[in-house]
Every structure is written in C-alpha cells, then in structure tokens.
Design a protein around this motif. Structure first.
Motif, mmCIF file in Angstrom:
data_model
loop_
_atom_site.group_PDB
_atom_site.id
_atom_site.type_symbol
_atom_site.label_atom_id
_atom_site.label_comp_id
_atom_site.label_asym_id
_atom_site.label_seq_id
_atom_site.Cartn_x
_atom_site.Cartn_y
_atom_site.Cartn_z
ATOM 1 N N PRO A 178 0.830 -1.219 0.000
ATOM 2 C CA PRO A 178 0.000 0.000 0.000
ATOM 3 C C PRO A 178 0.865 1.269 0.000
ATOM 4 C CG PRO A 178 -0.658 -1.523 1.735
ATOM 5 C CD PRO A 178 0.591 -2.076 1.155
ATOM 6 N N THR A 179 0.261 2.362 -0.506
ATOM 7 C CA THR A 179 0.991 3.626 -0.654
ATOM 8 C C THR A 179 1.634 4.069 0.659
ATOM 9 O OG1 THR A 179 -0.732 4.188 -2.196
ATOM 10 C CG2 THR A 179 0.736 5.964 -1.573
ATOM 11 N N PHE A 180 0.948 3.811 1.760
ATOM 12 C CA PHE A 180 1.490 4.211 3.061
ATOM 13 C C PHE A 180 2.909 3.654 3.240
ATOM 14 C CE2 PHE A 180 2.292 2.972 7.464
ATOM 15 C CZ PHE A 180 2.228 4.214 8.089
ATOM 16 N N PHE A 181 3.098 2.346 2.900
ATOM 17 C CA PHE A 181 4.409 1.715 3.087
ATOM 18 C C PHE A 181 5.428 2.264 2.099
ATOM 19 C CE2 PHE A 181 1.719 -1.563 5.016
ATOM 20 C CZ PHE A 181 2.394 -1.731 6.214
ATOM 21 N N SER A 182 4.999 2.414 0.826
ATOM 22 C CA SER A 182 5.988 2.873 -0.166
ATOM 23 C C SER A 182 6.411 4.312 0.127
ATOM 24 C CB SER A 182 5.479 2.698 -1.597
ATOM 25 O OG SER A 182 4.244 3.305 -1.747
ATOM 26 N N ASP A 183 5.464 5.150 0.603
ATOM 27 C CA ASP A 183 5.837 6.524 0.976
ATOM 28 C C ASP A 183 6.836 6.508 2.128
ATOM 29 O OD1 ASP A 183 4.268 7.609 -0.936
ATOM 30 O OD2 ASP A 183 2.747 8.455 0.395
ATOM 31 N N LYS A 184 6.531 5.715 3.136
ATOM 32 C CA LYS A 184 7.418 5.646 4.313
ATOM 33 C C LYS A 184 8.795 5.140 3.895
ATOM 34 C CE LYS A 184 5.332 7.040 8.034
ATOM 35 N NZ LYS A 184 5.169 8.377 7.514
ATOM 36 N N PHE A 185 8.786 4.131 3.019
ATOM 37 C CA PHE A 185 10.045 3.536 2.567
ATOM 38 C C PHE A 185 10.907 4.598 1.868
ATOM 39 C CE2 PHE A 185 12.541 1.237 -0.671
ATOM 40 C CZ PHE A 185 13.252 0.405 0.169
ATOM 41 N N LEU A 186 10.295 5.366 0.959
ATOM 42 C CA LEU A 186 11.065 6.392 0.237
ATOM 43 C C LEU A 186 11.556 7.473 1.197
ATOM 44 C CD1 LEU A 186 9.167 6.985 -3.114
ATOM 45 C CD2 LEU A 186 11.330 5.838 -2.754
ATOM 46 N N GLN A 187 10.694 7.842 2.143
ATOM 47 C CA GLN A 187 11.084 8.905 3.082
ATOM 48 C C GLN A 187 12.244 8.450 3.974
ATOM 49 O OE1 GLN A 187 7.320 9.619 4.936
ATOM 50 N NE2 GLN A 187 6.528 10.671 3.140
ATOM 51 N N ARG A 188 12.296 7.159 4.281
ATOM 52 C CA ARG A 188 13.365 6.703 5.171
ATOM 53 C C ARG A 188 14.610 6.321 4.401
ATOM 54 N NH1 ARG A 188 11.799 6.871 10.220
ATOM 55 N NH2 ARG A 188 9.608 7.322 10.286
ATOM 56 N N LEU A 189 14.384 5.763 3.202
ATOM 57 C CA LEU A 189 15.538 5.282 2.442
ATOM 58 C C LEU A 189 16.314 6.425 1.818
ATOM 59 C CD1 LEU A 189 16.693 2.648 0.603
ATOM 60 C CD2 LEU A 189 15.546 4.028 -1.095
ATOM 61 N N PHE A 190 15.602 7.412 1.308
ATOM 62 C CA PHE A 190 16.269 8.390 0.458
ATOM 63 C C PHE A 190 16.761 9.586 1.268
ATOM 64 C CE2 PHE A 190 16.126 11.516 -3.134
ATOM 65 C CZ PHE A 190 17.266 11.020 -3.723
ATOM 66 N N VAL A 191 15.925 10.546 1.511
ATOM 67 C CA VAL A 191 16.365 11.658 2.357
ATOM 68 C C VAL A 191 15.479 11.667 3.612
ATOM 69 C CG1 VAL A 191 17.506 13.177 0.696
ATOM 70 C CG2 VAL A 191 15.059 13.199 0.858
ATOM 71 N N LYS A 192 16.088 11.200 4.701
ATOM 72 C CA LYS A 192 15.314 10.994 5.935
ATOM 73 C C LYS A 192 15.289 12.304 6.722
ATOM 74 C CE LYS A 192 15.519 7.673 9.701
ATOM 75 N NZ LYS A 192 16.370 6.652 10.279
ATOM 76 N N LYS A 193 14.338 13.170 6.375
ATOM 77 C CA LYS A 193 14.320 14.503 6.980
ATOM 78 C C LYS A 193 13.842 14.460 8.429
ATOM 79 C CE LYS A 193 13.711 17.005 2.731
ATOM 80 N NZ LYS A 193 12.891 17.750 1.838
ATOM 81 N N LYS A 194 14.575 15.203 9.268
ATOM 82 C CA LYS A 194 14.152 15.319 10.670
ATOM 83 C C LYS A 194 13.695 16.747 10.955
ATOM 84 C CE LYS A 194 16.985 11.651 12.580
ATOM 85 N NZ LYS A 194 18.415 11.471 12.411
#
Ligand code: NAP
Length: 387
Positions: A358-374
């Motif tokens: 589901p989109t929720f997982f793919s969004d989270k994956f991209l946000q954590r894998l690529f540029v993990k903004k804090k």
C-alpha cells in the motif's frame, strides 16, 4: 466448509500470493514469461498433491516458493547475439555510465560511436587512448538540433548501407534538488530540456537508421521516473515523461522489429554527485534564488539538512558501475531483451514495495531510504492553523 482445516486456507493464501505475484510481475513487466508461469503453476499443483500426503508438505511449500523466487530472479545464461559489424551509438560518454559503456561495448566487438559533450574532456581523451580503432568519437550536445543532425550525418556516412544496431540514450542531468515547491522553474525546464526533449530528438533523428537494422533502443532512465522520490520532483518528472514516450515507442516500433528497453539504475557514484563542492554550489544557488517569503517559511536549517542528506546519500552510492554496464550490454545482445531492467543494489526491492505494498508503506520507505528529513519547515503551518 467444515472439512477444510485452517492450514488449508493458510496454504491457499500463501500460494495465491506467490502465484498471483508472479503473474502480476510478469504481465506488468511485459516479460516473455510463459515458461516461468508454467513452472510456477506446475510447482503449485505438485506441492498441493504432496501436501495432502504429509503435513511436511506445508514446509515444502515455503521452501519451493523461496527456491522459485530465487530462480525467477536469476536470468538463465543465454547465448548473446554476435556483435561484429554491429554499430552502436551512445550519448553522454564524457563520464559515468556512458564512458564505461563505450569502453565495454568496444571490448565486446561492437563498432561504437561515442558522443561526448566536449571532445577535449578527460573522458573523451581516455576513450581515444584506451579503445580500439573501431571507436569513433563525435561531439554532440543533445539539446542542440544542429549537433544532433551533424552526429546523425557522420553516423550515416560510417554505416554506408548498414543500419544502426543500437542507440543507447544515456546523456542526462539532475540539474538541482529540493522540495517541489522550492525547485525553480528553470530547474524543471533544465531537466526537461536535456532528459526529455534532448533524448526524444536524438531518438527521433536516429530512428530511420535503427529501423533499417531492426535494431535496439536502450534508454537509461531512473526509478525516480516511476516513484515519487522526495526532493527530486524536477528530475523525476523529466524521467517520467521520458519513460512514457519510450514505452509508447516500444509498441509502435514492434512492426518494425525495433526492440526498446528501459534501464532503471539504483544510486551510483558518477559525474558530479561525488563532488561535495557541487552540492555546496547547488545549495547556495537555491538559497539565493528563493523569494524571501519562501525562505522564511521553510527556514535555512531545513534547506541545509536537505543538502546534507543528499551529500550523505551520494557518499553511500555504489562505485561499481558494472551492474548497469552489463545490463546495457545484455539489452543490446540478448535474443530477447527485457522491456525494463532494474540495475543495482536495492532497486528490485524498491520496485516490489512500490508496486505491491500500500501507498502508506511505499511513501514511508522512500522517506526513510532516500532523504530521511528530521527538520520540519520553520513555519510549519499546522502550528498556525486550527483544524
Ligand atoms: N548515477 C546514478 O546514480 C543514476 C541513477 C539513475 C539514473 N541515472 C542516469 O544515468 C545516465 C548517465 O548518468 P551518470 O550517472 O553516468 O552521470 P554523469 O557521469 O554525469 O553522465 C552524464 C553524461 O551526460 C552528459 N551530458 C549532460 N548534458 C548533456 C547534453 N546536453 N548533451 C550531451 N551530453 C550531456 C554529461 O556530460 P558532462 O560530464 O560534461 O556534464 C555526462 O557525460 C543519466 O541519464 C542519469 O540520469 C544515473
């Protein structure tokens, strides 16, 4: 219904996921997968029979499914087509994949026409030194129609009555980075100009020669053209547009016998991305070009973090370009080239998550894998508006 135990339904569920997944993947990728599908279905029936004989069959299901996954992931060794007297034209050979591909295809026996942005760039000089006399160097900026026409005329003269076997659309740029709202219109246009319009013009110009040879078009695109990578909207949009045109050409060119493949590499350390000075310049340029209002809303700290995350991502990228280079060679020599190749570490997993979860997982994956903004934007509007 009573006669069916819970384990039966678990078994059916597991098999449906695996068989359904295999079918969906094969159909989505337009891979010629008849043999794989038959093997999967055969294994399903076999395991199902074994299951009724013994409860250990359940374990067998898991083992066989894993084995099938591994098998499907590996490409069986196939004899490649001969390379002699085949001509391949590659764009953007000054550095990175283009330069390495020119050297590799030359070593395989292709007659390579390597186009470079600058004839005196270190990469161009290296190609002349290291490659065979079969390699020809031509200058071409893919955004300049005159350069493209000149390169076309030289290629046509070299070919004589022959057609062009391969066009490798490699030249590309990632002009800048930043959130979609912060990216300048010149950045969007810059990416489109090279990655989309430039590549499209080269492809259209060389197509008559490719059709004559019933040849191949191999285009280096990017996973960011399929998935919404944070801070890469401009680059991703240009690659998405490119993907669509290339995919459309793929079926339009079927009657002409021209095979069309896309290559989607993961992160590799090429060109400017390993140069920290480059990221500093990009960052400075972005800060200078933003309106004071936007700069205040997002805050300098937010932009600084984005730059640092990009630098970190680039420093972790793979230096070994061979997965992409061997994929280019495969797309040019395989009797049945794939429509889409994923090349490099992690890119298959990314595709799996994007396609099947589901989109929720793919969004989270991209946000954590690529540029993990804090850091959140300075003026986070949620703080100011009552819901
Ligand atoms: N590296 C990665 O992680 C990665 C991942 C996914 C996709 N890609 C794609 O892979 C392709 C090759 O990039 P790369 O990673 O090998 O980076 P690269 O080393 O920067 O190679 C790009 C090449 O294209 C040339 N170029 C730029 N603008 C051009 C123009 N207008 N006309 C002709 N040539 C031009 C560059 O010349 P200059 O060096 O003189 O600028 C350079 O030689 C690109 O399409 C890129 O989008 C790369």
């Amino acid at each position: 219904m009573k006669e069916f135990a819970l384990s039966f339904w678990i078994y059916m569920g597991v098999m449906s996921v695996f068989v359904g997944g295999a079918l969906r993947k094969s159909l989505a990728a337009h891979i010629r997968a008849a043999a794989t599908i038959v093997a999967w279905l055969g294994v399903t029936v076999l395991v199902e029979r074994l299951y009724w004989l013994s409860l250990l069959g359940f374990l067998l299901v898991a083992v066989l499914a894993a084995a099938c996954c591994l098998y499907a992931g590996r490409s069986a060794p196939v004899l490649g087509l001969p390379t002699d007297s085949k001509v391949v034209f590659i764009t953007g050979c000054d550095s990175g994949f283009g330069n390495a591909a020119a050297r590799h295809l030359d070593s395989l026996g292709f007659e390579v026409i390597a186009s470079v942005l600058h004839l005196d760039s270190p990469g161009a000089v290296e190609l002349l030194c290291c490659c065979s006399s079969n390699l020809t160097l031509v200058q071409m900026d893919i955004t300049q129609p005159k350069d493209v026409q000149k390169a076309f005329s030289r290629t046509k003269a070299k070919l004589g009555l022959r057609g062009l076997w391969g066009l490798v659309n490699n030249a590309g740029v990632c002009v800048s980075f930043g959130d979609a709202e912060l990216s300048l219109m010149t950045t969007y246009r810059g990416c489109m100009e090279v990655n989309f319009f430039g590549t499209l013009n080269v492809t259209k110009t060389f197509l008559p020669l490719l059709r004559r040879a019933r040849g191949r078009i191999v285009t280096i695109s990017s996973p960011s053209g399929e998935q919404p990578f944070p801070s890469l909207a401009a680059y991703g949009a240009s690659k998405a547009a490119l993907n669509l045109v290339i995919n459309t050409l793929r079926h339009e060119l079927q009657p002409w016998g021209v095979e069309v493949s896309l290559i989607l590499p993961s992160a590799f350390r090429t060109g400017q991305c390993s140069n920290s000075e480059y990221w500093e310049q990009q960052h400075k340029h972005l800060i200078e070009s933003l309106t004071p209002g936007l700069l205040e809303e997002y805050g300098e700290e937010y932009l600084l973090e984005t730059k640092e995350l990009f630098q970190l991502h680039a420093s972790r990228a793979s230096e070994d370009l061979s997965p992409v280079i061997s994929t280019i060679a495969d797309a040019l020599t395989s009797p049945q080239p794939k429509v889409r190749y994923y090349a490099g570490p992690g890119v298959q997993l990314m595709y799996f998550i994007h396609t099947y979860l589901p989109t929720f997982f793919s969004d989270k994956f991209l946000q954590r894998l690529f540029v993990k903004k804090k850091v959140v934007p300075q003026n986070d509007m949620n703080k100011n508006f009552k819901k």
